[in-house]
Motif scaffolding. Structure first.
Motif, PDB file in Angstrom:
ATOM      1  N   ILE A   5       0.840  -1.200   0.000  1.00 39.17           N
ATOM      2  CA  ILE A   5       0.000   0.000   0.000  1.00 39.17           C
ATOM      3  C   ILE A   5       0.872   1.246   0.000  1.00 39.17           C
ATOM      4  O   ILE A   5       0.643   2.173  -0.772  1.00 39.17           O
ATOM      5  N   LEU A   6       1.891   1.251   0.843  1.00 36.86           N
ATOM      6  CA  LEU A   6       2.781   2.417   0.915  1.00 36.86           C
ATOM      7  C   LEU A   6       3.511   2.640  -0.404  1.00 36.86           C
ATOM      8  O   LEU A   6       3.600   3.772  -0.899  1.00 36.86           O
ATOM      9  N   VAL A   7       4.024   1.586  -0.992  1.00 33.01           N
ATOM     10  CA  VAL A   7       4.740   1.700  -2.268  1.00 33.01           C
ATOM     11  C   VAL A   7       3.789   2.191  -3.360  1.00 33.01           C
ATOM     12  O   VAL A   7       4.114   3.086  -4.132  1.00 33.01           O
ATOM     13  N   ALA A   8       2.603   1.612  -3.419  1.00 31.53           N
ATOM     14  CA  ALA A   8       1.635   2.002  -4.452  1.00 31.53           C
ATOM     15  C   ALA A   8       1.234   3.460  -4.318  1.00 31.53           C
ATOM     16  O   ALA A   8       1.186   4.194  -5.313  1.00 31.53           O
ATOM     17  N   LYS A   9       0.949   3.914  -3.121  1.00 33.23           N
ATOM     18  CA  LYS A   9       0.516   5.291  -2.937  1.00 33.23           C
ATOM     19  C   LYS A   9       1.644   6.268  -3.236  1.00 33.23           C
ATOM     20  O   LYS A   9       1.430   7.300  -3.888  1.00 33.23           O
ATOM     21  N   ASN A  10       2.851   5.964  -2.775  1.00 26.71           N
ATOM     22  CA  ASN A  10       3.975   6.861  -3.062  1.00 26.71           C
ATOM     23  C   ASN A  10       4.264   6.925  -4.555  1.00 26.71           C
ATOM     24  O   ASN A  10       4.556   7.990  -5.101  1.00 26.71           O
ATOM     25  N   SER A  11       4.166   5.820  -5.238  1.00 30.10           N
ATOM     26  CA  SER A  11       4.366   5.791  -6.683  1.00 30.10           C
ATOM     27  C   SER A  11       3.264   6.576  -7.391  1.00 30.10           C
ATOM     28  O   SER A  11       3.529   7.360  -8.312  1.00 30.10           O
ATOM     29  N   ALA A  12       2.033   6.384  -6.971  1.00 26.15           N
ATOM     30  CA  ALA A  12       0.912   7.112  -7.587  1.00 26.15           C
ATOM     31  C   ALA A  12       1.059   8.606  -7.368  1.00 26.15           C
ATOM     32  O   ALA A  12       0.795   9.397  -8.284  1.00 26.15           O
ATOM     33  N   ARG A  13       1.474   9.014  -6.199  1.00 27.32           N
ATOM     34  CA  ARG A  13       1.646  10.448  -5.922  1.00 27.32           C
ATOM     35  C   ARG A  13       2.661  11.073  -6.876  1.00 27.32           C
ATOM     36  O   ARG A  13       2.497  12.208  -7.312  1.00 27.32           O
ATOM     37  N   SER A  15       3.683   9.855 -10.030  1.00 29.28           N
ATOM     38  CA  SER A  15       3.446   9.797 -11.468  1.00 29.28           C
ATOM     39  C   SER A  15       1.981   9.832 -11.897  1.00 29.28           C
ATOM     40  O   SER A  15       1.694  10.196 -13.027  1.00 29.28           O
ATOM     41  N   CYS A  16       1.067   9.463 -11.045  1.00 25.72           N
ATOM     42  CA  CYS A  16      -0.369   9.424 -11.396  1.00 25.72           C
ATOM     43  C   CYS A  16      -1.178   9.862 -10.184  1.00 25.72           C
ATOM     44  O   CYS A  16      -1.845   9.038  -9.554  1.00 25.72           O
ATOM     45  N   PRO A  17      -1.159  11.135  -9.842  1.00 26.32           N
ATOM     46  CA  PRO A  17      -1.785  11.571  -8.596  1.00 26.32           C
ATOM     47  C   PRO A  17      -3.291  11.322  -8.502  1.00 26.32           C
ATOM     48  O   PRO A  17      -3.847  11.323  -7.412  1.00 26.32           O
ATOM     49  N   ASP A  18      -3.953  11.086  -9.629  1.00 23.12           N
ATOM     50  CA  ASP A  18      -5.399  10.827  -9.590  1.00 23.12           C
ATOM     51  C   ASP A  18      -5.741   9.363  -9.348  1.00 23.12           C
ATOM     52  O   ASP A  18      -6.912   9.027  -9.158  1.00 23.12           O
ATOM     53  N   VAL A  19      -4.740   8.488  -9.345  1.00 16.14           N
ATOM     54  CA  VAL A  19      -4.984   7.064  -9.113  1.00 16.14           C
ATOM     55  C   VAL A  19      -5.261   6.841  -7.621  1.00 16.14           C
ATOM     56  O   VAL A  19      -4.505   7.295  -6.767  1.00 16.14           O
ATOM     57  N   LEU A  20      -6.361   6.145  -7.354  1.00 16.91           N
ATOM     58  CA  LEU A  20      -6.722   5.830  -5.978  1.00 16.91           C
ATOM     59  C   LEU A  20      -6.087   4.508  -5.570  1.00 16.91           C
ATOM     60  O   LEU A  20      -5.996   3.582  -6.366  1.00 16.91           O
ATOM     61  N   VAL A  21      -5.698   4.428  -4.324  1.00 14.51           N
ATOM     62  CA  VAL A  21      -5.081   3.215  -3.794  1.00 14.51           C
ATOM     63  C   VAL A  21      -5.961   2.687  -2.661  1.00 14.51           C
ATOM     64  O   VAL A  21      -6.367   3.436  -1.772  1.00 14.51           O
TER      65      VAL A  21
END
Length: 181
Positions: A5-13, A15-21
């Motif tokens: 969860i932490l890796v996914a959210k940090n990555s989304a922030r 490169s893809c800030p609109d992606v929900l985790v």
């Protein structure tokens, strides 16, 4: 899982800030302590990285409802109990809830009207004030097979893409409530 969860959210922030985790579970293996263990497993701030909690909901599938049971009451109870018994004790009681999978199969003992009624019941229950449901996803557009097996008939269409009544009802519900989720 908390590390993912932490890796996914940090990555989304980045490169893809609109992606929900989010993360999800199912009522089939409901464990009221699942989310508490998840949040305590790695870091105390994991909850701050979640945008939603998902629920795979299949009422009337693995434990068929008794004749005369109100499908809407069962669906409403399922959503409410998931929030109060699993999410709230973990401090996630206000977290948006996504129905990440929902469906009801057709087959020898389950007719197409029952599938449509269960779709309607869950969708309408999800729209109730206080449900906290912000997303709904149906499990399958098309049947996997026409062999009559439980797992082959979840689609809103048959395997040859012929619409079942639930397909038309789903379309109607989307047309009426597209902005609700």
């Amino acid at each position: 899982m908390a590390s993912a969860i932490l890796v996914a959210k940090n990555s989304a922030r980045r490169s893809c800030p609109d992606v929900l985790v989010g993360t999800n579970t199912t009522q089939l293996i409901a464990d009221p302590h699942f989310y508490r263990r998840l949040l305590d497993s790695v870091r105390p701030d994991v909850a701050g990285h979640l945008d939603y909690v998902g629920l795979d909901a299949f009422p009337d599938v693995f434990a068929p409802l008794s004749p005369g049971t109100d499908p809407a009451a069962v669906c409403t109870w399922l959503l409410s109990s998931h929030r109060t018994d699993s999410l709230t004790p973990a401090g996630l009681g206000d977290m948006p809830l996504h129905l990440t999978e929902h469906g009801c199969p057709t087959g020898p003992s389950r007719d197409v009207e029952r599938q449509s009624a269960m779709l309607d019941a869950m969708f309408v229950s999800a729209l109730q004030p206080g449900s906290g449901v912000t997303s709904y996803m149906h499990f399958s557009l098309r049947d996997a097979s026409d062999d009559g097996s439980l797992f082959g008939g979840f689609g809103l269409m048959t395997s040859d893409y012929s619409p079942k009544p639930a397909f038309h009802r789903y379309r109607q519900l989307i047309d009426e409530h597209a902005t609700s989720f």
